[in-house]
Design a protein around this motif. Structure first.
Motif, PDB file in Angstrom:
ATOM      1  N   THR A  33       3.704  44.630  48.384  1.00 30.32           N
ATOM      2  CA  THR A  33       2.652  45.591  48.081  1.00 30.32           C
ATOM      3  C   THR A  33       3.195  47.015  48.088  1.00 30.32           C
ATOM      4  O   THR A  33       2.829  47.845  47.247  1.00 30.32           O
ATOM      5  CB  THR A  33       1.499  45.481  49.094  1.00 30.32           C
ATOM      6  OG1 THR A  33       0.973  44.158  49.064  1.00 30.32           O
ATOM      7  CG2 THR A  33       0.382  46.467  48.764  1.00 30.32           C
ATOM      8  N   LYS A  87       5.236  47.492  44.974  1.00 30.56           N
ATOM      9  CA  LYS A  87       4.321  47.578  43.836  1.00 30.56           C
ATOM     10  C   LYS A  87       3.672  48.951  43.787  1.00 30.56           C
ATOM     11  O   LYS A  87       3.507  49.550  42.708  1.00 30.56           O
ATOM     12  CB  LYS A  87       3.256  46.491  43.935  1.00 30.56           C
ATOM     13  CG  LYS A  87       2.263  46.500  42.776  1.00 30.56           C
ATOM     14  CD  LYS A  87       1.211  45.414  42.953  1.00 30.56           C
ATOM     15  CE  LYS A  87       0.192  45.464  41.817  1.00 30.56           C
ATOM     16  NZ  LYS A  87      -0.864  44.425  41.987  1.00 30.56           N
ATOM     17  N   ARG A 132       6.019  51.429  42.375  1.00 33.67           N
ATOM     18  CA  ARG A 132       6.125  51.293  40.914  1.00 33.67           C
ATOM     19  C   ARG A 132       4.916  51.904  40.226  1.00 33.67           C
ATOM     20  O   ARG A 132       5.053  52.598  39.203  1.00 33.67           O
ATOM     21  CB  ARG A 132       6.271  49.813  40.532  1.00 33.67           C
ATOM     22  CG  ARG A 132       7.583  49.177  40.954  1.00 33.67           C
ATOM     23  CD  ARG A 132       7.803  47.846  40.244  1.00 33.67           C
ATOM     24  NE  ARG A 132       6.755  46.881  40.561  1.00 33.67           N
ATOM     25  CZ  ARG A 132       6.815  46.024  41.570  1.00 33.67           C
ATOM     26  NH1 ARG A 132       7.874  46.006  42.367  1.00 33.67           N
ATOM     27  NH2 ARG A 132       5.841  45.161  41.791  1.00 33.67           N
ATOM     28  N   GLU A 133       3.728  51.655  40.778  1.00 31.99           N
ATOM     29  CA  GLU A 133       2.513  52.215  40.185  1.00 31.99           C
ATOM     30  C   GLU A 133       2.498  53.738  40.258  1.00 31.99           C
ATOM     31  O   GLU A 133       1.933  54.402  39.393  1.00 31.99           O
ATOM     32  CB  GLU A 133       1.280  51.646  40.889  1.00 31.99           C
ATOM     33  CG  GLU A 133       1.056  50.167  40.623  1.00 31.99           C
ATOM     34  CD  GLU A 133      -0.139  49.624  41.384  1.00 31.99           C
ATOM     35  OE1 GLU A 133      -0.675  50.357  42.260  1.00 31.99           O
ATOM     36  OE2 GLU A 133      -0.548  48.480  41.111  1.00 31.99           O
TER      37      GLU A 133
END
Length: 232
Positions: free
Chosen positions: A112, A115, A118-119
């Motif tokens: 998470t 992620k 990356r977001e």
């Protein structure tokens, strides 16, 4: 001469009534990690760069008041008050639910966090350095001649410079949940306060059930558990 430390057998609340929890329970002892100087320097440099980028791009939700510069519990309380007061003046129902994450830093779920980076479109050097830093980690506890080793797949060490910042990145996914227009969530570190307004108690309860389903689904996907004894 070293000082001798004594501990009470029971914890007591402000009224002097013994609680159900005992200091001798294993959960009351939380191991900490003491990284070497080079590791601390690397962690501080890394998390400061990540946090600077996150605040600069306004990636982190403003409703997180813990582990955040120039914010404190008073700011969180004022945010709650500003949301609630207008509805009370209009004689509307206000329902509040508080949740406390069990073992916040131990619940840092690495996929998470990565992620989230990356977001946020985090610079590649910071992203890959974080990814490598979390890779193939092991925890070792040594007591006298006994030693136990365990492979780590989640969690950040207590006293680690990275822990608060990485926790906010993971928790940011909760603060971005799509709540109804009658709901507002405020967080201070691992504590969540959900506020719901409605015309009637029944309507407020129905909305609360919908919102709690979202939170439980999010928690399951992020390997997070709540302290049931502290749910209110």
């Amino acid at each position: 001469m070293p000082q001798k430390r004594t501990f009470p057998r029971k914890l007591e609340n402000s009224k002097g009534t013994p609680n159900k929890e005992y200091i001798s329970h294993p959960s009351k002892y939380r191991p900490i990690s003491l990284p070497n100087t080079e590791g601390k320097v690397l962690e501080k440099l890394l998390i400061r760069r990540i946090m600077h980028y996150s605040y600069k791009t306004e990636f982190l939700n403003n409703n997180q008041y813990g582990f955040t510069p120039q914010k404190c519990t008073v700011d969180a309380a004022m945010e709650v008050r500003q949301f609630i007061e207008p509805h009370l003046e209009r004689k509307r129902i206000v329902l509040r639910s508080s949740l406390d994450v069990k073992g916040a830093f131990d619940s840092d779920w690495w996929p998470t966090i990565l992620k989230g980076l990356r977001e946020a479109k985090c610079p590649r050097n910071l992203y890959y350095l974080t990814k490598d830093y979390l890779k193939d980690r092991k925890a070792v506890i040594a007591i006298n001649s006994l030693s136990k080793e365990k492979n780590m797949t989640k969690g950040c060490s207590q006293w680690s410079c990275l822990s608060p910042g990485l926790w906010n990145i993971q928790f940011n996914t909760h603060l971005k949940l799509q709540y109804t227009k009658y709901t507002k969530g405020v967080a201070f570190a691992e504590d969540i306060l959900i506020m719901i307004t409605a015309e009637t108690v029944g309507e407020a309860v129905n909305i609360a059930n919908v919102e709690m389903e979202k939170i439980l689904y999010w928690a399951k996907g992020n390997k997070i558990r709540f302290k049931e004894e502290k749910l209110k």
